[in-house]
Write an enzyme that holds these catalytic residues in place. Structure first.
Site, mmCIF file in Angstrom:
data_model
loop_
_atom_site.group_PDB
_atom_site.id
_atom_site.type_symbol
_atom_site.label_atom_id
_atom_site.label_comp_id
_atom_site.label_asym_id
_atom_site.label_seq_id
_atom_site.Cartn_x
_atom_site.Cartn_y
_atom_site.Cartn_z
ATOM 1 N N GLY A 165 0.816 -1.197 0.000
ATOM 2 C CA GLY A 165 0.000 0.000 0.000
ATOM 3 C C GLY A 165 0.849 1.245 0.000
ATOM 4 C CB SER A 166 0.040 4.739 0.812
ATOM 5 O OG SER A 166 -0.299 4.734 2.182
ATOM 6 C CD GLU A 178 7.153 -5.654 -2.194
ATOM 7 O OE1 GLU A 178 7.430 -4.709 -2.959
ATOM 8 O OE2 GLU A 178 7.953 -6.555 -1.916
ATOM 9 C CG LEU A 179 5.862 0.542 1.376
ATOM 10 C CD1 LEU A 179 6.679 1.337 2.374
ATOM 11 C CD2 LEU A 179 4.471 0.240 1.916
ATOM 12 C CB CYS A 238 3.745 0.746 -6.741
ATOM 13 S SG CYS A 238 3.988 -1.026 -6.848
ATOM 14 C CD GLU A 289 2.782 5.299 -5.680
ATOM 15 O OE1 GLU A 289 2.957 4.193 -6.214
ATOM 16 O OE2 GLU A 289 2.433 5.426 -4.487
#
Length: 478
Positions: free
Chosen positions: A231-232, A251-252, A285, A379
């Protein structure tokens, strides 16, 4: 035509439970409520964690072929329910139907890989007689399941990113509780429905949609031995800070860059970059956000990109012709629209796109974007890409590294030495040559550095995170 149910349960300790129908999930294109899903409270989450603790021992005792059989069953059922899974994803995520079908294919791939890897989890005979005091001693190590795991999955790949947590856990024998994204819970619920058809030990899995505010136990409960979050960055690093002693995999975000050198095949590069920047409305992402083009080809390649981008079909994601569907919400579209306007006010040039209607934002290209703007530094997570030019390859590599993120980078070049330089110097988790950073295959190591996270996914690599090494030392008597 595929139809969805009006109401879906949650899954608690392997069983469908319908305590309520409180979570409304909208069709992201129409904005109307498409279905309702049961929502877990803190008591339900606690029961799920307790069930996972009880299931830890029987899960660890499962033979490799038994774990493989569960995963193979999932592969078979996913194939049988392919159209339903794709349609559900198209509705709840607003993902164009072609992209949705592609994600179902990756769901199947991920479980298939896990089935293969489930019978390959080996160890090593390690010579330790490296000194006189170790003569006559032998070491053998193996991997054992880490125990109950906590998974939190995002909205943008509701099937495949859930699969990258669930399938490795099943492959090694870890029970789990999962919180799917509230905007897109149905993919994980259907996975739960299929898992409930198997003979997994009671408590092996719980899939529990929940409000973020009421889901602290997924992070803080010490009975859980691993937290895997996608996520963020802001949320991910906060969860890590509150996670206690458990192992954490994050996992960003990213704002991936691609370099197009002067020797690149421009038509090929253009098609791949259009895909990388705008597939599923840029909500990836590793979507292409920064396009760094050699000055000798800049004008020509910019014009090619603008023409191709302006011709992309936007609209209803259920229409097979649609390439750019809605963003996940109108608020997210407003946020990115604001970043675009901010960049233009600071001197950027709008090349195409830039118009918004509700959650629909046109595929947008900007050039001359200031490096201190949100559009450059943060992002985008939407259909926006920025163009810049370079004359020196080393400077282009520096520009790629000028980011707090680092998952993937792409390089279009025919020069093997530049490719190797990029591999050495780019501070990212992966370098993709002659393709976009958006490229991923589900058995490769995948993850980022810097603010993009810690740890690696990819089935084999996630299995390593979900296991611990247990050593056996044997002293042979003289």
């Amino acid at each position: 035509m595929t139809k969805l149910k009006d109401v879906y349960p949650l899954y608690l300790n392997n069983k469908a439970v319908q305590p309520n129908a409180d979570l409304e999930v909208t069709d992201k294109f129409t904005g109307e409520v498409a279905f309702r899903v049961a929502q877990a409270d803190a008591k339900t989450i606690d029961e799920g964690i307790a069930g996972a603790v009880r299931a830890a021992e029987p899960m660890a005792r499962m033979a490799s072929y038994e774990r493989q059989a569960v995963l193979d069953h999932c592969v078979t059922r996913f194939r049988e329910r392919f159209d339903e899974l794709a349609y559900a994803l198209c509705v709840e995520a607003g993902k164009p139907i072609k992209d949705s079908e592609g994600e179902v294919g990756r769901l199947i791939d991920t479980f298939r890989i896990a089935a293969e890897e489930s019978v390959r989890l080996g160890g090593e005979v390690l010579p330790i007689d490296i000194a006189p005091r170790a003569k006559g001693y032998q070491s053998i190590w193996k991997r054992v399941p880490i125990g109950p795991c906590s998974f939190i999955s995002p909205f943008n790949f509701p099937l495949n990113l859930a699969a990258h947590k669930i399938a490795p856990a099943l492959a090694v024998g870890c029970p789990f509780v999962m919180k799917p994204a509230s905007r897109t819970p149905l993919g994980a619920i259907i996975i739960g429905e299929i898992l409930a058809e198997t003979n997994l030990p009671e408590g092996a899995f719980s899939i529990l949609p929940a409000h973020r505010e009421g889901a602290d136990l997924f992070t803080t409960d010490d009975r859980l031995k691993l937290l895997s979050f996608t996520g963020s960055p802001d949320v991910g690093w906060d969860l890590k800070a509150r996670s206690g002693k458990k192992k954490v995999v994050l996992e960003l975000g990213g704002n991936a860059a691609v370099i197009v050198d002067k020797d690149a095949d421009l038509n090929d590069a253009m098609e791949r970059i259009i895909f990388g920047a705008f597939y599923q409305s840029g909500q990836s992402c590793i979507g292409v956000q920064r396009i760094i083009i050699h000055e000798d080809i800049y004008d020509q390649f910019r014009d090619m990109l603008v023409k191709r981008t302006a011709g992309l079909v936007s609209g209803d994601p259920k229409d097979p012709k649609t390439f750019v569907g809605p963003m996940i919400s109108e608020s997210e579209a407003r946020r990115l629209d604001g970043w675009i306007q901010e960049a233009i006010a600071a001197g950027a040039t709008l090349l195409c796109g830039g118009k918004r209607e509700g959650a629909m934002l046109e595929a947008t290209l900007l050039e001359n974007v200031g490096r201190d703007t949100n559009a450059y530094r943060e992002e985008a997570f939407g259909p926006l890409a920025l163009l810049s030019r370079f004359s020196n390859f080393e400077a282009a590599l520096d520009e790629v590294n000028d980011s707090k993120f680092g998952i993937h980078a792409g390089i279009f070049t025919r020069d093997i030495f530049k490719s190797l330089d990029a591999w050495d110097k780019l501070d990212v988790g992966g370098v993709v040559i002659n393709d976009v950073p958006s490229y991923r295959v589900d058995n490769m190591p995948y993850g980022g550095v810097k603010d993009s996270g810690i740890g690696r996914e990819g089935v084999k690599f996630a299995m390593e995170d979900m296991t611990e090494i247990r050593n056996l030392i044997i002293r042979r008597r003289a």
